[in-house]
Write an enzyme that holds these catalytic residues in place. Structure first.
Site, PDB file in Angstrom:
ATOM      1  N   ASP A 126     -18.483   3.907 -14.093  1.00 30.97           N
ATOM      2  CA  ASP A 126     -18.378   2.557 -14.638  1.00 30.97           C
ATOM      3  C   ASP A 126     -16.905   2.189 -14.775  1.00 30.97           C
ATOM      4  O   ASP A 126     -16.127   2.932 -15.383  1.00 30.97           O
ATOM      5  CB  ASP A 126     -19.080   2.505 -16.000  1.00 30.97           C
ATOM      6  CG  ASP A 126     -19.381   1.070 -16.403  1.00 30.97           C
ATOM      7  OD1 ASP A 126     -19.329   0.166 -15.548  1.00 30.97           O
ATOM      8  OD2 ASP A 126     -19.676   0.865 -17.595  1.00 30.97           O
ATOM      9  N   HIS A 133     -12.224  -9.196 -20.461  1.00 34.52           N
ATOM     10  CA  HIS A 133     -12.937  -8.229 -21.302  1.00 34.52           C
ATOM     11  C   HIS A 133     -11.974  -7.183 -21.848  1.00 34.52           C
ATOM     12  O   HIS A 133     -11.978  -6.893 -23.054  1.00 34.52           O
ATOM     13  CB  HIS A 133     -14.054  -7.556 -20.500  1.00 34.52           C
ATOM     14  CG  HIS A 133     -14.709  -6.411 -21.227  1.00 34.52           C
ATOM     15  ND1 HIS A 133     -15.512  -6.591 -22.336  1.00 34.52           N
ATOM     16  CD2 HIS A 133     -14.663  -5.067 -21.015  1.00 34.52           C
ATOM     17  CE1 HIS A 133     -15.942  -5.410 -22.766  1.00 34.52           C
ATOM     18  NE2 HIS A 133     -15.432  -4.468 -21.995  1.00 34.52           N
ATOM     19  N   GLU A 199     -23.639  -4.743 -22.237  1.00 35.33           N
ATOM     20  CA  GLU A 199     -22.506  -5.068 -21.378  1.00 35.33           C
ATOM     21  C   GLU A 199     -23.082  -5.620 -20.084  1.00 35.33           C
ATOM     22  O   GLU A 199     -23.780  -4.909 -19.347  1.00 35.33           O
ATOM     23  CB  GLU A 199     -21.617  -3.839 -21.117  1.00 35.33           C
ATOM     24  CG  GLU A 199     -20.917  -3.366 -22.385  1.00 35.33           C
ATOM     25  CD  GLU A 199     -19.755  -2.418 -22.134  1.00 35.33           C
ATOM     26  OE1 GLU A 199     -19.785  -1.677 -21.134  1.00 35.33           O
ATOM     27  OE2 GLU A 199     -18.813  -2.419 -22.960  1.00 35.33           O
ATOM     28  N   GLU A 201     -22.906  -6.502 -16.442  1.00 35.08           N
ATOM     29  CA  GLU A 201     -22.068  -5.986 -15.364  1.00 35.08           C
ATOM     30  C   GLU A 201     -22.761  -6.202 -14.020  1.00 35.08           C
ATOM     31  O   GLU A 201     -23.941  -6.554 -13.955  1.00 35.08           O
ATOM     32  CB  GLU A 201     -21.822  -4.475 -15.553  1.00 35.08           C
ATOM     33  CG  GLU A 201     -21.292  -4.118 -16.938  1.00 35.08           C
ATOM     34  CD  GLU A 201     -20.738  -2.702 -17.019  1.00 35.08           C
ATOM     35  OE1 GLU A 201     -20.600  -2.037 -15.961  1.00 35.08           O
ATOM     36  OE2 GLU A 201     -20.435  -2.268 -18.138  1.00 35.08           O
ATOM     37  N   ASP A 233     -25.028  -2.140 -19.323  1.00 37.34           N
ATOM     38  CA  ASP A 233     -24.504  -0.863 -19.820  1.00 37.34           C
ATOM     39  C   ASP A 233     -24.570  -0.886 -21.348  1.00 37.34           C
ATOM     40  O   ASP A 233     -23.590  -1.163 -22.027  1.00 37.34           O
ATOM     41  CB  ASP A 233     -23.062  -0.689 -19.323  1.00 37.34           C
ATOM     42  CG  ASP A 233     -22.432   0.601 -19.816  1.00 37.34           C
ATOM     43  OD1 ASP A 233     -23.179   1.569 -20.043  1.00 37.34           O
ATOM     44  OD2 ASP A 233     -21.199   0.630 -19.971  1.00 37.34           O
ATOM     45  N   ARG A 237     -21.423   0.757 -30.261  1.00 36.26           N
ATOM     46  CA  ARG A 237     -19.987   0.591 -30.529  1.00 36.26           C
ATOM     47  C   ARG A 237     -19.473   1.502 -31.633  1.00 36.26           C
ATOM     48  O   ARG A 237     -18.316   1.945 -31.598  1.00 36.26           O
ATOM     49  CB  ARG A 237     -19.692  -0.865 -30.895  1.00 36.26           C
ATOM     50  CG  ARG A 237     -20.053  -1.866 -29.839  1.00 36.26           C
ATOM     51  CD  ARG A 237     -19.278  -1.631 -28.562  1.00 36.26           C
ATOM     52  NE  ARG A 237     -19.594  -2.649 -27.562  1.00 36.26           N
ATOM     53  CZ  ARG A 237     -19.258  -2.541 -26.285  1.00 36.26           C
ATOM     54  NH1 ARG A 237     -18.604  -1.482 -25.846  1.00 36.26           N
ATOM     55  NH2 ARG A 237     -19.578  -3.492 -25.435  1.00 36.26           N
ATOM     56  N   GLN A 240     -19.203   4.925 -30.125  1.00 32.25           N
ATOM     57  CA  GLN A 240     -18.116   4.869 -29.134  1.00 32.25           C
ATOM     58  C   GLN A 240     -16.745   4.894 -29.800  1.00 32.25           C
ATOM     59  O   GLN A 240     -15.837   5.620 -29.382  1.00 32.25           O
ATOM     60  CB  GLN A 240     -18.282   3.594 -28.299  1.00 32.25           C
ATOM     61  CG  GLN A 240     -17.226   3.390 -27.215  1.00 32.25           C
ATOM     62  CD  GLN A 240     -17.369   2.024 -26.531  1.00 32.25           C
ATOM     63  OE1 GLN A 240     -18.332   1.300 -26.769  1.00 32.25           O
ATOM     64  NE2 GLN A 240     -16.419   1.694 -25.694  1.00 32.25           N
ATOM     65  N   LYS A 253     -22.539   5.607 -24.715  1.00 34.86           N
ATOM     66  CA  LYS A 253     -22.954   4.906 -23.505  1.00 34.86           C
ATOM     67  C   LYS A 253     -24.128   5.582 -22.791  1.00 34.86           C
ATOM     68  O   LYS A 253     -24.864   4.928 -22.058  1.00 34.86           O
ATOM     69  CB  LYS A 253     -21.787   4.881 -22.500  1.00 34.86           C
ATOM     70  CG  LYS A 253     -20.532   4.208 -23.004  1.00 34.86           C
ATOM     71  CD  LYS A 253     -20.636   2.719 -22.845  1.00 34.86           C
ATOM     72  CE  LYS A 253     -19.283   2.050 -23.054  1.00 34.86           C
ATOM     73  NZ  LYS A 253     -19.364   0.606 -22.794  1.00 34.86           N
ATOM     74  N   THR A 257     -28.707   3.068 -19.363  1.00 35.68           N
ATOM     75  CA  THR A 257     -28.066   2.025 -18.566  1.00 35.68           C
ATOM     76  C   THR A 257     -29.178   1.406 -17.727  1.00 35.68           C
ATOM     77  O   THR A 257     -29.876   2.119 -17.007  1.00 35.68           O
ATOM     78  CB  THR A 257     -26.996   2.617 -17.628  1.00 35.68           C
ATOM     79  OG1 THR A 257     -26.055   3.368 -18.412  1.00 35.68           O
ATOM     80  CG2 THR A 257     -26.254   1.523 -16.870  1.00 35.68           C
ATOM     81  N   GLU A 358     -17.636  -8.894 -28.105  1.00 31.16           N
ATOM     82  CA  GLU A 358     -16.704 -10.006 -27.916  1.00 31.16           C
ATOM     83  C   GLU A 358     -17.269 -11.310 -28.471  1.00 31.16           C
ATOM     84  O   GLU A 358     -16.538 -12.098 -29.088  1.00 31.16           O
ATOM     85  CB  GLU A 358     -16.398 -10.181 -26.426  1.00 31.16           C
ATOM     86  CG  GLU A 358     -15.634  -9.026 -25.816  1.00 31.16           C
ATOM     87  CD  GLU A 358     -15.738  -9.070 -24.306  1.00 31.16           C
ATOM     88  OE1 GLU A 358     -14.886  -9.696 -23.669  1.00 31.16           O
ATOM     89  OE2 GLU A 358     -16.704  -8.487 -23.758  1.00 31.16           O
TER      90      GLU A 358
HETATM   91 CA    CA Z   1     -19.451  -0.630 -19.244  1.00 30.77          CA
END
Ligand code: CA
Length: 410
Positions: A126, A133, A199, A201, A233, A237, A240, A253, A257, A358
Site C-alpha cells: 500500500d 492526504h 481509506e 483507494e 484500506d 487509527r 496505528q 491495518k 482490506t 481527515e
Molecule cells: Ca492505506
C-alpha cells in the site's frame, strides 16, 4: 455507431444486450469477476454487460482462451500476459456486438450473482501517493513538524500489507481489538478500536510477473498490470498511532482490506489517462514517466446512506507506473495476483477527503452523515465506495467496494 479500430474485428460498437448501450456497463467497460449464482456449484469467471453477466467458461468453450476462461477466477488469465488480455477483450467485444452471437450466449442477471475474491492475492503493498492526504495526516499527527517528511517528494512511500486479510466487497468487517495509548494516558490498554476508519483507494492488480533480480521500468506498466480495483484500506487509527513508530503500519491495518469484486481491465481506462498534476523537485531517472499514467477516476464515499466525500484520483502526486517501478527497483520479484494500492485518495477540499480521520480532522471537527454528527465508524455502519471514469463511449462504472462494521468480539 462508428467502426471499431483496435479491440476487435466487429464493425459495430452497439451491443445486442438490452440496456447496455450508453450505460455505465457498455462494451467499453467489460470488467471481470469470479461469481456463483443459483444452480452453480463453484465460482466461475464472468464479465458484465449492462445489467447482465456472461459466464465465460460457457461462452469461451472452443476458443483459444478456453482454458483461461474455465478457471474459477482470474489467476490463469493474469499470468497469461498482455497479448491474451487484449485477445480475450477483443473476442468479448465481438461476441457482445455481433447479433448472430445473441442466440448462443446465456445472460445472467447481475443481481443473481454472488461475487468472490476475483484472484488469489499475492503480495499486497500500500502506497501513500496523495499529497493532500499525506499533508493532512502530517498536520493531524505532527502539528508542530513539517507536514511532509523529507523523502515524500522523492519516492512513493509505501509499506507491505497483509494479503491474507484482503476480502471481497460485501464481506462484513469486525471491529478490531488492539493495543492503544492516547497521548494523555500513562500506559497502553487493550480493547476495541475507538477510532475505526476507512481509506478510499485505487488498487492495481499485477498480471505478468517478473523474476527476482529484474525491474519493471515505468514504460512497462501496461505489460505487467492487468487492471484496477477499488480498495477500502480499513484502519484502526488508535492502534496505528501507538504501534507505527518506527517500522510503520501493522495491526492497525492488517485486520481487513476490502477490494471490489469486479476487476476493471486497464484497457477500459485508456480514455481516463491524464498527466500528473506536476512533480517538484524532478524525480530520479528510474521514476521518470514515459507516458501519462495519471487516471481521471472519480470516487464517491458513502457513509450511513449519505455521500460524504468525492475524492478525485486525477490529483494523485505519484502515478501507478512510478509505484510499480519503485516497487521493483531493488530487484524484488513480481507475481501474478500481487496487488498494490495507491493510498488514500484526497483532494484539496474538505468534501474530497478519503478518510474519516481527515473529514473529522482527527476527531476534533465532527461532520454530518445520515443526519447525525460523526467522527469515526460506529458498529452497524455501512460504507460504500463507488468509482467512475471516462470510457470510450461515456462514463464507465468500476466495481463498488462495500462493507458493514460488526461489533468487536467480546
Ligand atoms: Ca492505506
Amino acid at each position: 455507431m462508428s467502426t471499431r479500430s483496435s479491440t476487435g474485428t466487429s464493425t459495430s460498437t452497439t451491443s445486442w444486450v438490452a440496456g447496455a448501450t450508453g450505460s455505465a456497463h457498455d462494451v467499453d467497460n467489460l470488467p471481470y469477476a469470479a461469481a456463483t449464482w443459483p444452480g452453480s456449484a463453484t465460482p466461475r469467471l464472468v464479465t458484465r454487460i449492462g445489467d447482465h453477466a456472461v459466464d465465460l467458461a460457457a461462452a469461451g468453450a472452443g476458443t483459444r482462451w478456453a482454458d483461461l476462461l474455465a478457471a474459477p477466477g482470474l489467476d490463469p488469465l493474469l499470468a497469461a500476459g498482455p497479448e491474451a488480455w487484449a485477445g480475450v477483450r477483443g473476442w468479448l467485444t465481438d461476441l457482445l456486438t455481433d447479433e448472430q452471437a445473441a442466440r448462443d450466449v446465456v445472460l445472467l442477471p447481475v443481481d443473481d450473482l454472488v461475487l468472490h475474491l476475483p484472484f488469489t492475492v499475492g503480495d499486497f503493498v500500500d502506497f501513500y501517493a496523495s499529497e493532500h492526504h499525506a499533508t493532512n495526516v502530517g498536520r493531524i499527527f505532527r502539528p508542530d513538524g513539517d507536514a511532509l517528511l523529507p523523502n515524500w517528494r522523492h519516492l512513493p512511500v509505501g509499506y507491505h500489507g497483509r494479503s491474507g486479510s484482503v476480502v471481497v466487497s460485501g464481506t462484513p468487517v469486525r471491529r478490531p481489538c488492539g493495543q492503544r495509548k492516547a497521548p494523555d494516558e500513562p500506559l497502553p490498554s487493550y480493547g476495541p478500536s475507538a477510532r475505526l476508519d476507512i481509506e478510499a483507494e485505487l488498487g492495481f492488480v499485477v498480471g505478468r510477473g517478473v523474476p527476482l533480480g529484474e525491474r519493471v521500468p515505468t514504460s512497462g506498466f501496461a505489460d505487467h498490470v492487468f487492471g484496477v480495483v477499488g480498495v477500502n484500506d480499513w484502519s484502526a487509527r488508535d492502534v496505528q498511532a501507538w504501534e507505527y513508530v518506527p517500522l510503520g503500519p501493522h495491526l492497525g491495518k492488517s485486520f481487513a482490506t476490502t477490494v471490489a469484486g469486479w476487476v476493471t481491465p486497464l484497457a477500459a481506462l485508456e480514455p481516463a489517462r491524464v498527466p500528473l498534476p506536476g512533480q517538484d523537485p524532478a524525480v530520479l531517472p528510474y521514476l521518470t514517466e514515459s507516458a501519462d499514467w495519471g487516471l481521471d477516476v472519480e470516487i464517491e464515499v458513502e457513509l450511513a446512506g449519505e455521500v460524504v466525500s468525492r475524492p478525485p484520483y486525477r490529483l494523485m502526486y505519484w502515478s501507478p507506473a512510478q509505484m510499480l517501478a519503485h516497487l521493483t527497483v531493488n530487484g524484488a520479484s513480481l507475481r501474478p495476483g500481487d496487488l498494490f494500492a495507491s493510498g488514500t485518495v484526497s483532494g484539496p477540499e474538505r468534501d474530497q477527503r478519503g478518510s474519516l480521520l481527515e473529514l473529522s480532522w482527527g476527531g476534533r471537527e465532527p461532520f454530518t452523515a445520515g443526519g447525525r454528527e460523526r467522527t469515526f465508524l460506529e458498529d452497524g455502519d455501512e460504507v460504500v465506495l463507488r468509482y467512475s471514469a471516462p470510457g470510450a463511449f461515456g462514463r464507465i462504472a468500476l466495481g463498488e467496494v462495500r462493507g458493514t462494521i460488526l461489533p468487536a468480539l467480546p
